[in-house]
Scaffold this motif. Structure first.
Motif, short mmCIF file in Angstrom:
data_model
loop_
_atom_site.label_atom_id
_atom_site.label_comp_id
_atom_site.label_asym_id
_atom_site.label_seq_id
_atom_site.Cartn_x
_atom_site.Cartn_y
_atom_site.Cartn_z
N SER A 293 46.70 -42.99 31.30
CA SER A 293 47.74 -42.16 30.70
C SER A 293 48.17 -42.67 29.33
CB SER A 293 48.97 -42.12 31.61
OG SER A 293 48.63 -41.61 32.89
N PRO A 294 48.70 -41.74 28.50
CA PRO A 294 49.24 -42.14 27.20
C PRO A 294 50.43 -43.08 27.35
CG PRO A 294 48.92 -39.75 27.32
CD PRO A 294 48.76 -40.28 28.71
N THR A 295 50.65 -43.90 26.32
CA THR A 295 51.76 -44.85 26.34
C THR A 295 52.73 -44.65 25.18
OG1 THR A 295 50.52 -46.43 24.99
CG2 THR A 295 50.29 -46.61 27.40
N GLY A 296 52.31 -43.84 24.20
CA GLY A 296 53.10 -43.70 22.99
C GLY A 296 52.55 -44.53 21.84
N GLY B 251 48.97 -31.28 25.87
CA GLY B 251 48.36 -30.51 24.78
C GLY B 251 48.10 -31.40 23.58
N LEU B 252 48.71 -31.06 22.47
CA LEU B 252 48.51 -31.81 21.22
C LEU B 252 49.57 -32.89 20.99
CD1 LEU B 252 47.66 -28.74 18.94
CD2 LEU B 252 46.05 -30.44 19.82
N GLN B 253 50.45 -33.12 21.96
CA GLN B 253 51.55 -34.05 21.77
C GLN B 253 51.08 -35.49 21.56
OE1 GLN B 253 54.51 -33.69 24.88
NE2 GLN B 253 54.57 -31.46 24.72
N ALA B 254 50.02 -35.88 22.24
CA ALA B 254 49.53 -37.26 22.14
C ALA B 254 48.23 -37.32 21.35
CB ALA B 254 49.34 -37.85 23.53
N ILE B 255 48.14 -36.49 20.31
CA ILE B 255 46.86 -36.31 19.64
C ILE B 255 46.36 -37.58 18.95
CG2 ILE B 255 47.59 -35.51 17.35
CD1 ILE B 255 45.00 -33.87 19.71
N THR C 21 42.92 -33.96 29.69
CA THR C 21 43.59 -33.19 30.73
C THR C 21 45.10 -33.10 30.48
OG1 THR C 21 42.03 -34.24 32.27
CG2 THR C 21 43.75 -32.88 33.24
N GLY C 22 45.65 -31.91 30.69
CA GLY C 22 47.10 -31.73 30.61
C GLY C 22 47.53 -30.92 29.40
N GLY C 23 48.01 -29.71 29.66
CA GLY C 23 48.55 -28.87 28.59
C GLY C 23 47.51 -28.25 27.69
N ILE C 24 46.26 -28.21 28.11
CA ILE C 24 45.22 -27.58 27.29
C ILE C 24 45.21 -26.08 27.57
CG2 ILE C 24 42.76 -27.53 26.71
CD1 ILE C 24 42.54 -30.40 27.69
N ASP C 25 45.17 -25.29 26.51
CA ASP C 25 45.18 -23.83 26.66
C ASP C 25 44.23 -23.20 25.65
OD1 ASP C 25 46.55 -23.83 24.18
OD2 ASP C 25 48.51 -23.79 25.17
N LEU C 26 44.21 -21.87 25.64
CA LEU C 26 43.29 -21.16 24.75
C LEU C 26 43.63 -21.38 23.27
CD1 LEU C 26 43.00 -17.77 26.68
CD2 LEU C 26 41.26 -19.54 26.50
N GLN C 27 44.86 -21.77 22.98
CA GLN C 27 45.28 -21.96 21.60
C GLN C 27 44.91 -23.34 21.06
OE1 GLN C 27 47.44 -20.23 23.92
NE2 GLN C 27 46.39 -18.51 22.94
N ASN C 28 44.99 -24.38 21.89
CA ASN C 28 44.73 -25.73 21.38
C ASN C 28 43.38 -26.30 21.82
OD1 ASN C 28 45.06 -26.71 24.05
ND2 ASN C 28 47.23 -27.14 23.72
N TYR C 29 42.64 -25.54 22.62
CA TYR C 29 41.38 -26.04 23.17
C TYR C 29 40.40 -26.47 22.08
CZ TYR C 29 36.80 -25.99 25.47
OH TYR C 29 35.55 -26.33 25.92
N GLU C 30 40.21 -25.62 21.07
CA GLU C 30 39.24 -25.94 20.03
C GLU C 30 39.61 -27.21 19.28
OE1 GLU C 30 37.78 -22.99 17.40
OE2 GLU C 30 37.70 -21.41 18.90
#
Length: 246
Positions: A118-121, A166-170, A190-199
């Motif tokens: 998992s992300p840690t920040g 999604g893109l929060q921990a990019i 994995t987590g928060g991926i959708d049709l808008q941020n997938y690419e």
């Protein structure tokens, strides 16, 4: 049952959830076979019932079955390992500490077994304390390179990076992708991926040079009324994937 994963030929393979056996078949057809179909262990009250049902799923989709935990629930780790041993699926989702057990019980190295970190920040640092007991303890944080080496030691195939939001921990995801590429290890965002941020997410992994990417797209493409993944959305994801991978 087919053991050799048919997605080995692909650099990118989708991972989506099935709401029913019919939905699983629809998903598999919509993705033209470039997909792993997730069925959650958490939906069953016993290993026996899960095994019987998941064998039916596997038979419909050329064993492109992904045995899931259920929102990364560490308490499902032992059940997932037991199911995987009996069903011999193409893909297994595990918490970090469950990887070695799953690999040992599978008795072969062809099934893909991921390990949840998992992300840690902090870019380059990841949390590996995702097991039943360790998730209740103070965070176990290590460099991503160390996490990958540990997963390799345990017989793991890939990093499951969750929850990304999604893109929060990019920035952190970029560091994970670079490490996976450098150590020739597979990556499962994995987590928060959708049709808008997938690419955008897939592009980062591709440009980093990751050899195999298995993005999990779950709730964003599930019909809330039926609980089934929308096959049309799977087709859209496949189209985007083909565009990015040529």
């Amino acid at each position: 049952m087919k053991l050799t994963p048919n997605f080995y030929r692909d650099r990118v393979c989708l991972n989506v959830l099935a709401g029913s056996k019919e939905n699983a078949r629809d998903i598999w057809q919509a993705a033209e076979g470039h997909v792993l179909v997730g069925v959650l262990s958490k939906n069953y009250d016993s290993v026996t019932r899960a095994v019987d049902d998941m064998r039916d799923y596997a038979a419909l989709i050329d064993n492109a079955l992904s045995v899931g935990l259920g929102a990364g629930d560490p308490n499902q780790s032992a059940m997932v390992s037991s199911i995987a041993a009996a069903v011999q699926p193409q893909h297994v989702n595990q918490v970090f500490t469950g990887v070695a057990t799953s690999r040992a019980l599978l008795g072969q190295d062809q099934t893909v077994v991921n390990g949840l970190i998992s992300p840690t920040g902090t870019p380059g640092q990841v949390k590996i304390s995702t097991g039943p007991r360790s998730s209740q303890a103070p965070d176990g944080v290590v460099p991503i390179e160390t996490a990958i080496a540990l997963l390799k030691d345990m017989g793991g195939s890939s990093v499951k990076y969750f929850p990304m939001g999604g893109l929060q921990a990019i920035d952190e995801f970029k560091a994970v992708a670079q490490a996976c590429a450098q150590q020739d290890f597979w990556l499962e965002p994995t987590g928060g991926i959708d049709l808008q941020n997938y690419e955008a997410i897939l592009t980062i992994a591709l440009e980093a040079g990751v050899s195999k990417i298995i993005p999990h797209i779950y709730s964003s493409i599930i019909d809330k009324e039926t609980g089934c993944t929308r096959a049309d959305d799977v087709s859209k994801l496949l189209t985007m994937t083909k565009k990015l991978t040529g």
